[in-house]
Write a protein that holds these residues in place. Structure first.
Motif, short mmCIF file in Angstrom:
data_model
loop_
_atom_site.label_atom_id
_atom_site.label_comp_id
_atom_site.label_asym_id
_atom_site.label_seq_id
_atom_site.Cartn_x
_atom_site.Cartn_y
_atom_site.Cartn_z
N VAL A 1 37.09 42.31 34.81
CA VAL A 1 37.40 42.86 33.49
C VAL A 1 36.67 42.02 32.45
N GLY B 1 36.31 41.34 28.19
CA GLY B 1 37.04 41.56 26.96
C GLY B 1 36.37 40.95 25.75
N PHE C 1 43.19 39.22 20.61
CA PHE C 1 42.59 40.23 21.46
C PHE C 1 42.05 41.38 20.61
N ALA D 1 39.32 45.41 25.76
CA ALA D 1 38.96 45.04 27.12
C ALA D 1 38.58 46.29 27.89
N THR E 1 39.95 51.35 29.28
CA THR E 1 39.87 50.52 28.09
C THR E 1 41.23 50.26 27.47
N CYS F 1 33.17 37.01 23.66
CA CYS F 1 33.24 37.81 24.88
C CYS F 1 33.83 36.94 25.98
N ASP G 1 37.55 38.08 32.75
CA ASP G 1 38.81 37.88 33.45
C ASP G 1 38.56 38.08 34.94
N LEU H 1 44.33 45.06 32.28
CA LEU H 1 43.51 44.77 31.10
C LEU H 1 44.35 43.86 30.21
N TYR I 1 41.74 34.59 30.55
CA TYR I 1 40.31 34.84 30.75
C TYR I 1 39.63 33.52 31.12
#
Length: 124
Positions: free
Chosen positions: A33, A35, A47, A50, A57, A95, A98, A104, A111
């Motif tokens: 993943v 994000g 956040f 993701a 998404t 950026c 994960d 997500l 992450y």
């Protein structure tokens, strides 16, 4: 080891658009993943969006309908198209990758790999 590099930030007027790009390289697994997070001065990292390998998404409420996250698995690249930008979108955008299976996630601590960040400034 995974390297993450963002690009595409800059200065834009309110209502304008920017497109951020992020390339992940190294010991990367295509199913990770990816994000986007952002951090404004004096605020915690939050956040933004993701995307899974299959392009599922998730967005934070404040960007829904304005931002679009997409990925090109062949290039290990993720994009963040930002439209109708507002001054409150001003932040350093990061950026992240994960490596855990499933979900997500919206929590930055989950992450594993991060880029250096790219500045987005929206003038009023």
């Amino acid at each position: 080891q995974v390297q993450v590099v963002e690009s595409g930030g800059g200065l834009v007027q309110s209502g304008g658009s920017l497109k951020l790009s992020c390339v992940a390289s190294g010991s990367i697994v295509f199913s990770y993943v990816m994000g986007w997070f952002r951090q404004a001065p004096g605020k915690e990292r939050e956040f933004v969006a993701a995307i899974s390998w299959m392009s599922s998404t998730r967005y934070t409420d404040s960007v829904k309908g304005r931002f679009t996250i997409a990925r090109d698995n062949a290039k290990n690249t993720v994009y963040l198209q930002m439209n109708s930008l507002k001054p409150e979108d001003t932040a350093v955008y990061y950026c992240a990758v994960d490596t855990r299976p499933g979900g997500l996630r919206v929590t930055a601590d989950l992450y594993a790999y991060w880029g250096q960040g790219t500045q987005v400034t929206v003038s009023s």
